[in-house]
Design a protein around this motif. Structure first.
Motif, PDB file in Angstrom:
ATOM      1  N   ILE A 126       0.845  -1.197   0.000  1.00  0.00           N
ATOM      2  CA  ILE A 126       0.000   0.000   0.000  1.00  0.00           C
ATOM      3  C   ILE A 126       0.878   1.243   0.000  1.00  0.00           C
ATOM      4  N   GLY A 127       0.298   2.357  -0.438  1.00  0.00           N
ATOM      5  CA  GLY A 127       0.975   3.642  -0.399  1.00  0.00           C
ATOM      6  C   GLY A 127       2.340   3.631  -1.062  1.00  0.00           C
ATOM      7  N   CYS A 128       3.306   4.220  -0.402  1.00  0.00           N
ATOM      8  CA  CYS A 128       4.665   4.359  -0.928  1.00  0.00           C
ATOM      9  C   CYS A 128       5.503   3.102  -0.718  1.00  0.00           C
ATOM     10  N   LEU A 129       5.016   2.145   0.042  1.00  0.00           N
ATOM     11  CA  LEU A 129       5.841   1.009   0.454  1.00  0.00           C
ATOM     12  C   LEU A 129       6.390   0.182  -0.709  1.00  0.00           C
ATOM     13  N   PRO A 130       5.619  -0.088  -1.764  1.00  0.00           N
ATOM     14  CA  PRO A 130       6.213  -0.831  -2.884  1.00  0.00           C
ATOM     15  C   PRO A 130       7.375  -0.089  -3.554  1.00  0.00           C
ATOM     16  N   GLU A 131       7.363   1.238  -3.507  1.00  0.00           N
ATOM     17  CA  GLU A 131       8.478   2.012  -4.078  1.00  0.00           C
ATOM     18  C   GLU A 131       9.715   1.960  -3.197  1.00  0.00           C
ATOM     19  N   LEU A 132       9.519   1.803  -1.890  1.00  0.00           N
ATOM     20  CA  LEU A 132      10.641   1.756  -0.956  1.00  0.00           C
ATOM     21  C   LEU A 132      11.264   0.362  -0.874  1.00  0.00           C
ATOM     22  N   ILE A 133      10.419  -0.646  -0.854  1.00  0.00           N
ATOM     23  CA  ILE A 133      10.880  -2.011  -0.600  1.00  0.00           C
ATOM     24  C   ILE A 133      10.929  -2.764  -1.925  1.00  0.00           C
ATOM     25  N   MET A 134      12.025  -2.556  -2.629  1.00  0.00           N
ATOM     26  CA  MET A 134      12.186  -3.160  -3.950  1.00  0.00           C
ATOM     27  C   MET A 134      13.290  -4.209  -3.911  1.00  0.00           C
ATOM     28  N   GLY A 135      13.218  -5.148  -4.833  1.00  0.00           N
ATOM     29  CA  GLY A 135      14.280  -6.131  -4.997  1.00  0.00           C
ATOM     30  C   GLY A 135      14.531  -6.936  -3.751  1.00  0.00           C
ATOM     31  N   SER A 136      15.766  -6.908  -3.296  1.00  0.00           N
ATOM     32  CA  SER A 136      16.160  -7.723  -2.150  1.00  0.00           C
ATOM     33  C   SER A 136      16.084  -6.951  -0.836  1.00  0.00           C
ATOM     34  N   ALA A 137      15.217  -5.949  -0.767  1.00  0.00           N
ATOM     35  CA  ALA A 137      15.115  -5.120   0.436  1.00  0.00           C
ATOM     36  C   ALA A 137      14.081  -5.627   1.429  1.00  0.00           C
ATOM     37  N   GLY A 138      13.373  -6.701   1.106  1.00  0.00           N
ATOM     38  CA  GLY A 138      12.375  -7.234   2.031  1.00  0.00           C
ATOM     39  C   GLY A 138      11.255  -7.930   1.303  1.00  0.00           C
ATOM     40  N   LEU A 139      10.127  -8.044   1.988  1.00  0.00           N
ATOM     41  CA  LEU A 139       8.957  -8.735   1.432  1.00  0.00           C
ATOM     42  C   LEU A 139       7.721  -7.861   1.539  1.00  0.00           C
TER      43      LEU A 139
END
Length: 191
Positions: A126-139
């Motif tokens: 939701i919100g900005c979270l998909p833009e922040l948590i990309m690639g190998s940065a989390g789930l």
């Protein structure tokens, strides 16, 4: 900004947590839209691990609810107050993953802090979270899926995360010089 980065073992010794435990951390202001009720109830379904909740509750009612939900599970550690700067890295050094189960979000200083400290983040899409948590940065998980958070809490343990890659991804996407160039375009040169 934050100084005094203890090792994982040193941080866990400070909190009396064995090195062998998998530690989830919620860090930040505690408000109803942060999803802590869901996190606590979901965490209780896991057979093992630790959950640390660190941050200042919005009000006495929120604090009471968090305490009540957590009281029967000794694997949940509550630090319900303002966290001084000198203790911030202790919490993050202790953690294996940071969990931010927001129900609503515009931006997240907690997510940016976790990524800048090299910790994987579990959060909803939701919100900005998909833009922040990309690639190998989390789930990321679907917040409308009733098993989404639980699956993410389990699956994060199956992956290998590298702090340097997480920080590198964060720095690449949020480099201050690049952000300044983007802002300079619409506003022109400022004397």
């Amino acid at each position: 900004w934050y100084s005094g980065h203890p090792s994982k073992s040193e941080a866990r010794a400070h909190f009396n947590i064995p090195d062998s435990d998998y530690v989830y951390l919620y860090f930040g202001a505690i408000r109803p839209y942060k999803g802590l009720e869901k996190l606590i109830e979901t965490f209780k379904q896991l057979p093992n691990g630790r959950l640390i909740i660190a941050g200042k509750p919005h009000n006495a009612q929120v604090e009471s609810l968090i305490r009540q939900l957590s009281e029967e599970d000794s694997r949940i550690s509550l630090h319900l107050s303002f966290i001084p700067d000198q203790m911030v890295t202790h919490f993050f050094s202790c953690a294996d993953a940071v969990v931010l189960p927001f129900t609503d979000v515009l931006t997240s200083g907690s997510a940016i802090l976790a990524l800048s400290l090299g910790k994987p983040v579990i959060a909803p899409t939701i919100g900005c979270l998909p833009e922040l948590i990309m690639g190998s940065a989390g789930l990321l998980y679907d917040d409308e899926n009733p098993e989404g958070l639980k699956d993410a809490l389990i699956n994060v343990r199956l992956q290998q995360y590298h702090p340097e890659e997480i920080r590198g991804s964060m720095m690449e996407n949020y480099d201050w010089l690049e952000i300044a160039k983007l802002y300079r375009g619409p506003y022109g040169a400022v004397n």
